[in-house]
Design an enzyme around this catalytic site. Structure first.
Site, PDB file in Angstrom:
ATOM      1  N   PRO A  80     -17.342  -8.216  21.643  1.00 17.28           N
ATOM      2  CA  PRO A  80     -16.138  -8.891  21.151  1.00 17.28           C
ATOM      3  C   PRO A  80     -14.903  -8.658  22.012  1.00 17.28           C
ATOM      4  CG  PRO A  80     -16.725  -7.055  19.729  1.00 17.28           C
ATOM      5  CD  PRO A  80     -17.878  -7.261  20.666  1.00 17.28           C
ATOM      6  N   ASN A  81     -14.146  -9.730  22.140  1.00 14.34           N
ATOM      7  CA  ASN A  81     -12.843  -9.759  22.832  1.00 14.34           C
ATOM      8  C   ASN A  81     -12.940  -9.683  24.349  1.00 14.34           C
ATOM      9  OD1 ASN A  81     -11.144  -9.897  20.436  1.00 14.34           O
ATOM     10  ND2 ASN A  81     -11.887  -7.828  20.015  1.00 14.34           N
ATOM     11  N   ARG A 108      -6.037 -10.139  27.822  1.00 14.11           N
ATOM     12  CA  ARG A 108      -6.014  -9.027  26.889  1.00 14.11           C
ATOM     13  C   ARG A 108      -5.503  -7.742  27.544  1.00 14.11           C
ATOM     14  NH1 ARG A 108     -11.567  -6.079  24.923  1.00 14.11           N
ATOM     15  NH2 ARG A 108     -10.534  -4.804  23.353  1.00 14.11           N
ATOM     16  N   TYR A 168      -7.034  -3.298  30.880  1.00 15.27           N
ATOM     17  CA  TYR A 168      -8.248  -3.977  31.359  1.00 15.27           C
ATOM     18  C   TYR A 168      -8.054  -4.765  32.646  1.00 15.27           C
ATOM     19  CZ  TYR A 168      -9.800  -2.764  26.648  1.00 15.27           C
ATOM     20  OH  TYR A 168     -10.123  -2.069  25.512  1.00 15.27           O
ATOM     21  N   ASN A 190     -21.761  -4.106  27.262  1.00 13.47           N
ATOM     22  CA  ASN A 190     -20.452  -3.571  26.872  1.00 13.47           C
ATOM     23  C   ASN A 190     -20.244  -4.035  25.438  1.00 13.47           C
ATOM     24  OD1 ASN A 190     -17.834  -2.956  26.301  1.00 13.47           O
ATOM     25  ND2 ASN A 190     -17.011  -3.628  28.269  1.00 13.47           N
ATOM     26  N   ALA A 242     -15.619  -2.982  20.765  1.00 15.74           N
ATOM     27  CA  ALA A 242     -15.327  -2.073  19.649  1.00 15.74           C
ATOM     28  C   ALA A 242     -16.563  -1.760  18.802  1.00 15.74           C
ATOM     29  CB  ALA A 242     -14.219  -2.657  18.776  1.00 15.74           C
ATOM     30  N   HIS A 257     -18.171   1.810  18.645  1.00 16.02           N
ATOM     31  CA  HIS A 257     -17.702   2.956  17.879  1.00 16.02           C
ATOM     32  C   HIS A 257     -18.223   2.998  16.439  1.00 16.02           C
ATOM     33  CE1 HIS A 257     -15.313   3.105  21.431  1.00 16.02           C
ATOM     34  NE2 HIS A 257     -14.682   1.988  21.134  1.00 16.02           N
ATOM     35  N   ASP A 290     -29.354   0.249  16.079  1.00 20.53           N
ATOM     36  CA  ASP A 290     -30.741   0.101  15.629  1.00 20.53           C
ATOM     37  C   ASP A 290     -31.475  -0.949  16.453  1.00 20.53           C
ATOM     38  OD1 ASP A 290     -30.412   2.025  13.700  1.00 20.53           O
ATOM     39  OD2 ASP A 290     -30.313   0.637  12.007  1.00 20.53           O
ATOM     40  N   GLU A 348     -25.005   1.328  28.772  1.00 17.31           N
ATOM     41  CA  GLU A 348     -23.727   1.001  28.124  1.00 17.31           C
ATOM     42  C   GLU A 348     -22.614   1.108  29.158  1.00 17.31           C
ATOM     43  OE1 GLU A 348     -22.947   3.421  24.610  1.00 17.31           O
ATOM     44  OE2 GLU A 348     -20.799   3.247  24.967  1.00 17.31           O
ATOM     45  N   HIS A 359     -18.324   0.543  29.855  1.00 19.32           N
ATOM     46  CA  HIS A 359     -16.956   0.255  29.391  1.00 19.32           C
ATOM     47  C   HIS A 359     -16.050   0.178  30.597  1.00 19.32           C
ATOM     48  CE1 HIS A 359     -18.099   0.889  25.288  1.00 19.32           C
ATOM     49  NE2 HIS A 359     -18.756   1.963  25.689  1.00 19.32           N
ATOM     50  N   SER A 386     -12.748   0.662  30.482  1.00 15.72           N
ATOM     51  CA  SER A 386     -11.791   1.770  30.386  1.00 15.72           C
ATOM     52  C   SER A 386     -12.535   3.081  30.146  1.00 15.72           C
ATOM     53  CB  SER A 386     -10.806   1.504  29.236  1.00 15.72           C
ATOM     54  OG  SER A 386     -11.504   1.476  28.001  1.00 15.72           O
ATOM     55  N   ARG A 428      -8.683   7.644  25.632  1.00 16.78           N
ATOM     56  CA  ARG A 428      -7.923   6.743  24.761  1.00 16.78           C
ATOM     57  C   ARG A 428      -7.862   7.273  23.324  1.00 16.78           C
ATOM     58  NH1 ARG A 428      -9.805   0.800  25.714  1.00 16.78           N
ATOM     59  NH2 ARG A 428      -7.870   0.454  24.539  1.00 16.78           N
ATOM     60  N   ARG A 472     -12.044   5.934  19.704  1.00 13.32           N
ATOM     61  CA  ARG A 472     -12.869   5.421  20.805  1.00 13.32           C
ATOM     62  C   ARG A 472     -13.724   6.515  21.458  1.00 13.32           C
ATOM     63  NH1 ARG A 472     -10.660   0.200  21.612  1.00 13.32           N
ATOM     64  NH2 ARG A 472      -8.449   0.222  21.157  1.00 13.32           N
TER      65      ARG A 472
HETATM   66  C1  DQA Z   1     -14.167  -1.381  25.838  1.00 11.77           C
HETATM   67  C2  DQA Z   1     -13.621  -0.153  25.091  1.00 11.77           C
HETATM   68  C3  DQA Z   1     -13.649  -0.382  23.597  1.00 11.77           C
HETATM   69  O1  DQA Z   1     -13.096   0.735  22.927  1.00 11.77           O
HETATM   70  C4  DQA Z   1     -12.827  -1.608  23.238  1.00 11.77           C
HETATM   71  O2  DQA Z   1     -12.904  -1.851  21.864  1.00 11.77           O
HETATM   72  C5  DQA Z   1     -13.216  -2.804  24.024  1.00 11.77           C
HETATM   73  C6  DQA Z   1     -13.430  -2.645  25.457  1.00 11.77           C
HETATM   74  C7  DQA Z   1     -14.060  -1.217  27.373  1.00 11.77           C
HETATM   75  O3  DQA Z   1     -14.730  -1.955  28.075  1.00 11.77           O
HETATM   76  O4  DQA Z   1     -13.277  -0.385  27.856  1.00 11.77           O
HETATM   77  O5  DQA Z   1     -13.269  -3.910  23.515  1.00 11.77           O
HETATM   78  O6  DQA Z   1     -15.540  -1.530  25.520  1.00 11.77           O
END
Ligand code: DQA
Length: 141
Positions: free
Chosen positions: A10-11, A18, A23, A75, A78, A81, A88, A99, A101, A103, A108, A112
């Site tokens: 998401p996002n 954003r 980012y 990735n 959110a 977390h 699962d 995985e 990320h 950031s 942070r 997170r």
């Molecule tokens: C993220 C870190 C997450 O905490 C955050 O919710 C994101 C981006 C990252 O790529 O740094 O959406 O996954």
């Protein structure tokens, strides 16, 4: 040719818009292009997918299993977390999952610092911006 799927949660479709101080300004499309170019160099087929919906990502993980995909870079945004459902789904499949990320989640907010996803992945890469995806590709190779 080995097939790698890159799943963005998401996002992440809002990269470039954003919170650029965290980012950066690079768009998801541009990151995906670089991943594909690197895949060509490594003789890997790369497919990228983004969804803002938990169930869509789970469907994609299950589809990857059905199709015999060789590796997954995710990735989870959110969902990292708190999504036990995503965890699962990853635990259910035998494909190696990394995985990523952008950031450094450990620098942070407290919420997170925990990943419910990392324990079911082969590894986690965070804090290197979009380069993290390329590092993950190298690790999967
Ligand atoms: C993220 C870190 C997450 O905490 C955050 O919710 C994101 C981006 C990252 O790529 O740094 O959406 O996954």
């Amino acid at each position: 040719m080995k097939e790698i799927w890159v799943l963005h949660g998401p996002n992440l479709n809002f990269l470039g818009i954003r919170e650029p101080s965290i980012y950066g300004f690079e768009t998801l499309e541009s990151m995906n292009q670089r991943m594909k170019a690197e895949g060509d160099n490594k003789n890997l087929s790369i497919q990228c997918y983004q969804s803002n919906h938990e169930g869509d990502l789970i469907d994609k993980l299950q589809e990857a299993h059905q199709k015999g995909i060789h590796g997954i870079i995710i990735n989870p945004g959110a969902f990292t977390h708190y999504s036990y459902a995503l965890r699962d789904a990853i635990a259910s499949i035998s494909i190696p999952v990394i995985e990523v990320h952008l950031s450094n989640i450990y620098q942070r907010e407290n919420f997170r610092h925990a990943s419910v996803i990392a324990p079911v992945c082969v590894g986690q890469i965070c804090g290197f911006g979009s380069k993290g995806y390329l590092l993950a590709l190298e690790a999967l190779k």
